[in-house]
Design an enzyme around this catalytic site. Structure first.
Site, mmCIF file in Angstrom:
data_model
loop_
_atom_site.group_PDB
_atom_site.id
_atom_site.type_symbol
_atom_site.label_atom_id
_atom_site.label_comp_id
_atom_site.label_asym_id
_atom_site.label_seq_id
_atom_site.Cartn_x
_atom_site.Cartn_y
_atom_site.Cartn_z
ATOM 1 N N ASP A 38 20.767 2.057 -18.904
ATOM 2 C CA ASP A 38 19.681 1.824 -20.049
ATOM 3 C C ASP A 38 20.368 0.702 -21.190
ATOM 4 O O ASP A 38 19.430 0.065 -21.602
ATOM 5 C CB ASP A 38 19.392 3.000 -20.781
ATOM 6 C CG ASP A 38 18.383 4.089 -19.802
ATOM 7 O OD1 ASP A 38 18.064 3.397 -18.726
ATOM 8 O OD2 ASP A 38 18.232 5.147 -20.415
ATOM 9 N N SER A 83 6.000 4.208 -17.188
ATOM 10 C CA SER A 83 7.089 4.459 -17.824
ATOM 11 C C SER A 83 7.108 4.631 -19.142
ATOM 12 O O SER A 83 6.038 4.541 -19.869
ATOM 13 C CB SER A 83 8.273 3.590 -17.335
ATOM 14 O OG SER A 83 9.471 4.100 -17.683
ATOM 15 N N GLU A 115 7.286 16.070 -27.311
ATOM 16 C CA GLU A 115 7.777 16.814 -26.229
ATOM 17 C C GLU A 115 9.261 16.506 -25.804
ATOM 18 O O GLU A 115 9.723 15.531 -26.203
ATOM 19 C CB GLU A 115 6.896 16.339 -24.853
ATOM 20 C CG GLU A 115 5.357 16.535 -25.151
ATOM 21 C CD GLU A 115 4.554 15.834 -24.246
ATOM 22 O OE1 GLU A 115 5.337 15.636 -22.960
ATOM 23 O OE2 GLU A 115 3.469 15.533 -24.224
ATOM 24 N N LYS A 117 12.009 15.082 -23.482
ATOM 25 C CA LYS A 117 12.115 14.136 -22.380
ATOM 26 C C LYS A 117 13.136 14.722 -21.444
ATOM 27 O O LYS A 117 14.151 14.670 -21.569
ATOM 28 C CB LYS A 117 12.633 12.717 -23.030
ATOM 29 C CG LYS A 117 12.692 11.661 -21.918
ATOM 30 C CD LYS A 117 12.635 10.418 -22.417
ATOM 31 C CE LYS A 117 13.284 9.168 -21.461
ATOM 32 N NZ LYS A 117 12.988 9.541 -20.130
ATOM 33 N N ASP A 119 15.279 15.256 -18.415
ATOM 34 C CA ASP A 119 15.982 14.309 -17.392
ATOM 35 C C ASP A 119 15.864 14.843 -15.965
ATOM 36 O O ASP A 119 16.779 15.422 -15.518
ATOM 37 C CB ASP A 119 17.429 14.522 -17.994
ATOM 38 C CG ASP A 119 18.619 13.699 -17.563
ATOM 39 O OD1 ASP A 119 17.816 12.320 -17.130
ATOM 40 O OD2 ASP A 119 19.584 13.311 -17.720
ATOM 41 N N TYR A 231 3.178 17.879 -17.779
ATOM 42 C CA TYR A 231 3.027 17.412 -19.463
ATOM 43 C C TYR A 231 1.849 16.147 -19.266
ATOM 44 O O TYR A 231 1.644 15.726 -20.405
ATOM 45 C CB TYR A 231 4.269 16.861 -19.900
ATOM 46 C CG TYR A 231 4.998 15.536 -18.950
ATOM 47 C CD1 TYR A 231 6.012 15.850 -18.387
ATOM 48 C CD2 TYR A 231 4.414 14.171 -18.919
ATOM 49 C CE1 TYR A 231 6.573 14.915 -17.429
ATOM 50 C CE2 TYR A 231 5.053 13.382 -18.140
ATOM 51 C CZ TYR A 231 6.145 13.667 -17.448
ATOM 52 O OH TYR A 231 6.738 12.876 -16.616
ATOM 53 N N LYS A 296 4.191 11.147 -28.353
ATOM 54 C CA LYS A 296 2.718 10.488 -27.884
ATOM 55 C C LYS A 296 2.017 10.531 -28.948
ATOM 56 O O LYS A 296 1.663 11.506 -29.733
ATOM 57 C CB LYS A 296 2.410 11.335 -26.707
ATOM 58 C CG LYS A 296 3.287 11.245 -25.509
ATOM 59 C CD LYS A 296 2.961 12.305 -24.526
ATOM 60 C CE LYS A 296 3.995 12.147 -23.325
ATOM 61 N NZ LYS A 296 3.947 13.222 -22.258
ATOM 62 N N LYS A 320 15.535 8.368 -27.756
ATOM 63 C CA LYS A 320 16.719 8.636 -26.836
ATOM 64 C C LYS A 320 17.787 9.308 -27.664
ATOM 65 O O LYS A 320 18.147 8.620 -28.728
ATOM 66 C CB LYS A 320 17.132 7.491 -25.940
ATOM 67 C CG LYS A 320 16.305 6.952 -24.932
ATOM 68 C CD LYS A 320 16.161 7.869 -23.791
ATOM 69 C CE LYS A 320 17.413 7.312 -22.692
ATOM 70 N NZ LYS A 320 16.844 7.138 -21.536
ATOM 71 N N CYS A 414 57.816 22.515 -15.418
ATOM 72 C CA CYS A 414 57.372 22.304 -16.616
ATOM 73 C C CYS A 414 57.591 20.754 -17.006
ATOM 74 O O CYS A 414 58.727 20.513 -17.029
ATOM 75 C CB CYS A 414 57.792 23.291 -17.603
ATOM 76 S SG CYS A 414 57.203 22.793 -19.355
ATOM 77 N N CYS A 417 60.177 21.387 -20.125
ATOM 78 C CA CYS A 417 61.569 21.987 -20.307
ATOM 79 C C CYS A 417 62.025 21.933 -18.862
ATOM 80 O O CYS A 417 63.302 22.414 -18.622
ATOM 81 C CB CYS A 417 61.500 23.248 -20.985
ATOM 82 S SG CYS A 417 60.750 24.429 -19.831
ATOM 83 N N CYS A 432 54.581 27.490 -17.088
ATOM 84 C CA CYS A 432 55.626 27.177 -17.282
ATOM 85 C C CYS A 432 56.454 28.789 -17.417
ATOM 86 O O CYS A 432 55.754 29.774 -18.474
ATOM 87 C CB CYS A 432 56.085 26.530 -18.507
ATOM 88 S SG CYS A 432 57.728 26.630 -19.257
ATOM 89 N N CYS A 437 60.605 27.854 -23.771
ATOM 90 C CA CYS A 437 60.196 26.360 -23.497
ATOM 91 C C CYS A 437 59.774 26.095 -25.178
ATOM 92 O O CYS A 437 58.916 26.508 -25.763
ATOM 93 C CB CYS A 437 58.869 26.287 -22.592
ATOM 94 S SG CYS A 437 58.235 24.638 -22.546
HETATM 95 S S1 IVH Z 1 5.332 10.606 -20.503
HETATM 96 C C1 IVH Z 1 2.560 7.591 -19.474
HETATM 97 N N1 IVH Z 1 6.622 12.828 -21.097
HETATM 98 O O1 IVH Z 1 10.969 9.675 -18.539
HETATM 99 C C2 IVH Z 1 3.550 8.189 -19.843
HETATM 100 N N2 IVH Z 1 7.630 11.177 -19.407
HETATM 101 O O2 IVH Z 1 11.705 7.040 -19.199
HETATM 102 C C3 IVH Z 1 4.851 8.001 -19.400
HETATM 103 N N3 IVH Z 1 9.741 11.803 -18.660
HETATM 104 O O3 IVH Z 1 9.149 7.972 -15.881
HETATM 105 C C4 IVH Z 1 5.478 9.282 -19.186
HETATM 106 N N4 IVH Z 1 9.724 13.778 -19.685
HETATM 107 O O4 IVH Z 1 9.646 10.470 -15.666
HETATM 108 C C5 IVH Z 1 6.682 11.571 -20.336
HETATM 109 N N5 IVH Z 1 7.491 14.677 -21.668
HETATM 110 C C6 IVH Z 1 7.617 13.533 -21.028
HETATM 111 C C7 IVH Z 1 8.492 13.197 -20.034
HETATM 112 C C8 IVH Z 1 8.594 11.810 -19.444
HETATM 113 C C9 IVH Z 1 10.582 13.075 -19.024
HETATM 114 C C10 IVH Z 1 10.334 10.944 -17.896
HETATM 115 C C11 IVH Z 1 9.411 10.433 -16.906
HETATM 116 C C12 IVH Z 1 9.231 8.918 -17.032
HETATM 117 C C13 IVH Z 1 10.555 8.696 -17.983
HETATM 118 C C14 IVH Z 1 10.492 7.390 -18.689
#
Ligand code: IVH
Length: 678
Positions: A38, A83, A115, A117, A119, A231, A296, A320, A414, A417, A432, A437
């Site tokens: 990234d 994305s 929300e 994010k 992983d 979501y 959002k 992030k 060790c 010592c 040890c 020591c």
């Molecule tokens: S919304 C059109 N909500 O993050 C909306 N994405 O870096 C786009 N991800 O590809 C996605 N948690 O796989 C959304 N609460 C969340 C998310 C989320 C994880 C991922 C998702 C996306 C990636 C983008």
């Protein structure tokens, strides 16, 4: 940078990103972390934004990423699977708000939903007349891999909606977007299972989840306990909620797993930013890994109207968190000698920047784990620094091996010592064997004076080493006969500071027996076990005379600890130490009679304490529990009634969670006693 330097940098970034893309998507063997990718990507994007003439047609920024697998069937998504753009600070979040503000009617107000994010990796789930008919990966955003049989193995994905007998309306056709991942506990359990079978553990939860979801054989997927959080509604052939907030409620009501413990709605950007900034500290307490938060625009119509740039919707953005993992080179492995003699392998690393600090050393836990993970000197390794924990090596990046790596040797002697090392049967640690020591002695004294032990204020690590070097002390007991003249010889000690130290040493002579026992550096005897021993024996002499079989009958004392206690007191050096302490006037017995009984509210219940409680000291909490008829033991078992958890809990918490032992915090404990605590 000059024009030609800029051009060269853009080219270098393009080349690196292509290489890493190929390793990630084609070879499934990335050699850098997602966070590092990234960072490179963001740098190129910024460079191109500032100098559009540098944009090359083959720039990785010019394509929508694809993770399609050659031999899985393909499906076309009902709408592009978009994305997210990233921001890394509050300022960038404000800049995002300003950018979209310019596209909205003047002074338009907005609501936002925050929300996690997650992983993990995206899945698109399609339901026809309420029945799950398809599950697909994101693929290239237009076309995904059909992984329907695999998705069906994920227990949190409903096979029919609504799940419960509700009559909630469901459109004939509904496509929902979610994220597939491993809960942290499930991933740890999976790795424990592999270890039991003698197999190497998985290093990265996200990659493992991706691998599991894209299996050609769903039976393999079923062996991996995946979870999915949902979501978004991607497509519906009927009316769907008008806001993101309502969408999340609706999805939850239909039976999808949603992150309702985290999601929030805000009308004010300032309040949102406060929440987002405060959140980072909470991320480790959540059951899943997250790499940030997603913000959002709440109103779906506004969100849609804002449109899309490239593959990112303008109406949403990812905030992030700093990456917690990075890759670097393992230059060497050295052994660190601890106060009880345990040799901890320590990784010497090429310095690397992880979650805000430069890391040069990291823990490797123990030699079995090194072998299990097949970590070799010269390897590219993944280093993790999460919260306040000590950075550790997660595992090697096998794909980056050149063949020049060499295995890590187990210690024979060790490193300080040169005495032979030993290992108890069934234990992972080498230690040890020489109680004299010099490193063990120094560490023991450092621990002895520390806050969690005898709490001698004004004596740091450096001063302890100085006192040893000058021959002013040789063991813990010598501290109690130090004179002001001795101290004035040390650098940094003036009259006042020396006086303060001496009074602190004087006060330490009266510490409770349990504190003293816990300060001696007996293997397996931490503060909890020390508490148990003090309560049982009431004096150092009685403890010193205890036999191994007697010790073993005490609840919370296992065979290793019993053996270590007997061994410690059998050692002439330690006997001499106790004599010296006695002569110096240090208290070696419990003075008061055992505390009187205040109530029976905790009768028949066993408690284990872990971590630092907000107001009660550990011995105070133990006394309190016993005053109310409860019992405090040193280790968690199925018979433990409650584990009382404070800050920075240890492995006892993990054990409790594994065994399903109920957890309490301090407030919970006090509530059980019924506010009887004065
Ligand atoms: S919304 C059109 N909500 O993050 C909306 N994405 O870096 C786009 N991800 O590809 C996605 N948690 O796989 C959304 N609460 C969340 C998310 C989320 C994880 C991922 C998702 C996306 C990636 C983008």
């Amino acid at each position: 940078m000059s024009d030609s330097e800029l051009k060269a940098r853009a080219e270098a970034l393009r080349r690196a990103l292509h290489e890493h893309n190929y390793r990630y998507h084609v070879l499934s063997a990335p050699i850098i972390t997602d966070g590092e990718y990234d960072r490179l990507f963001a740098e190129l994007k910024q460079l191109e934004a500032e100098h559009p003439e540098l944009i090359a047609p083959d720039s990785p920024t010019q394509r929508v990423g694809s993770d399609l697998v050659a031999d899985l069937p393909k499906v076309r998504h009902p709408a592009p699977i978009l994305s997210l753009g990233n921001v890394f600070s509050a300022e960038e979040l404000r800049a995002w708000r300003e950018r979209i503000g310019r596209l909205l009617p003047e002074n338009a107000s907005l609501s936002y939903v925050v929300e996690p994010k997650f992983d993990g990796l995206t899945v698109v789930l399609t339901y026809l007349d309420g029945l799950l008919v398809q599950g697909a990966t994101r693929g290239n955003g237009e076309i995904g891999d059909d992984v329907t049989p695999n998705v069906r193995t994920v227990h949190t994905i409903p096979l029919r909606i609504p799940v419960s007998g509700s009559d909630l309306p469901v459109p004939r056709r509904l496509a929902v977007r979610g994220e597939v991942l491993f809960l942290k506990d499930d991933f740890a359990a999976l790795n424990r299972r592999l270890a039991q079978d003698g197999l190497p553990p998985f290093v990265n939860a996200r990659n493992t989840a991706a691998g599991a979801l894209k299996q050609k054989d769903a039976r393999v997927t079923a062996q991996r306990p995946l979870t999915a959080y949902c979501y978004e509604i991607v497509d519906a052939d009927g009316p769907s909620p008008l806001t993101q907030w309502e969408t999340l409620q609706y999805l939850r009501d239909l039976g999808f797993l949603t992150a309702h413990d985290v999601i929030r709605r805000f009308d004010s950007l300032d309040e949102l930013i406060a929440y987002v900034q405060a959140f980072e500290a909470r991320r480790h307490a959540l059951p899943y890994e997250m790499d940030g938060l997603v913000i959002k625009v709440d109103e779906r119509a506004t969100y849609r109207d804002l449109g899309v740039v490239g593959k990112d919707p303008r109406g949403a953005v990812a905030y992030k968190f700093p990456a917690e993992e990075a890759t670097t080179r393992l230059l060497d492995v050295t052994a660190n000698v601890g106060r009880t003699g345990v040799l901890t392998p320590t990784a010497v690393l090429e310095p690397v920047f992880v979650s805000g600090v430069t890391v040069r050393q990291a823990s490797l836990h123990n030699y079995d784990l090194i072998a299990e993970k097949d970590i070799r000197i010269g390897d590219t390794v993944i280093v993790k620094r999460s919260g306040e924990v000590i950075p550790y090596v997660v595992g090697p990046v096998i794909a980056a091996r050149t063949g020049a790596e060499r295995p890590v040797e187990r210690p024979q002697t060790c490193p300080v010592c040169a005495s032979p090392v030993a290992r108890d049967e069934g234990e992972v640690a080498y230690y040890c064997t020489n109680p004299a020591c010099p490193e063990r002695v120094a560490r023991n004294i450092e621990y002895f004076v520390s806050r969690s032990a005898m709490d001698i204020v004004g004596l740091g690590e450096r001063s302890v080493r100085l006192l040893l070097e000058r021959g002013l002390i040789a063991d813990e007991a010598d501290l109690f006969t130090l004179t002001i003249e001795d101290l004035l010889l040390l650098e940094g000690f003036a009259e006042k500071k020396a006086q303060n130290l001496l009074s602190s040493i004087e006060a330490a002579k009266q510490r409770p027996l349990a504190t003293l026992i816990g300060s001696l550096g007996i293997r397996g005897v931490g503060s909890t076990v020390a508490e148990v021993l003090a309560r049982h024996f009431h004096s150092m002499d009685a403890l010193a005379a205890a036999r191994e079989d007697e010790l073993q009958t005490i609840e919370g004392i296992g065979p290793h600890t019993a053996g270590a206690v007997v061994e410690w007191f059998a050692n002439p050096r330690n006997r001499a130490l106790l004599d010296k302490l006695r002569r110096a006037g240090v208290r070696l017995a419990e003075e008061a009679a055992p505390p009187s009984r205040a109530s029976d509210r905790l009768a028949g219940r066993t408690f284990v304490l872990t971590g630092t409680l907000p107001t009660l000291k550990r011995n105070e909490a133990a006394t309190l529990i016993e005053q109310h008829g409860g019992k405090v033991v040193g280790s968690v078992s199925k018979k433990t009634s409650f584990v009382v958890v404070g800050e920075e809990p240890g492995s006892k918490l993990t054990k409790a969670q594994e065994l399903g032992v109920p957890l309490l915090d301090e407030a919970g404990l006090l509530a059980m006693i019924g506010g009887a605590h004065g």
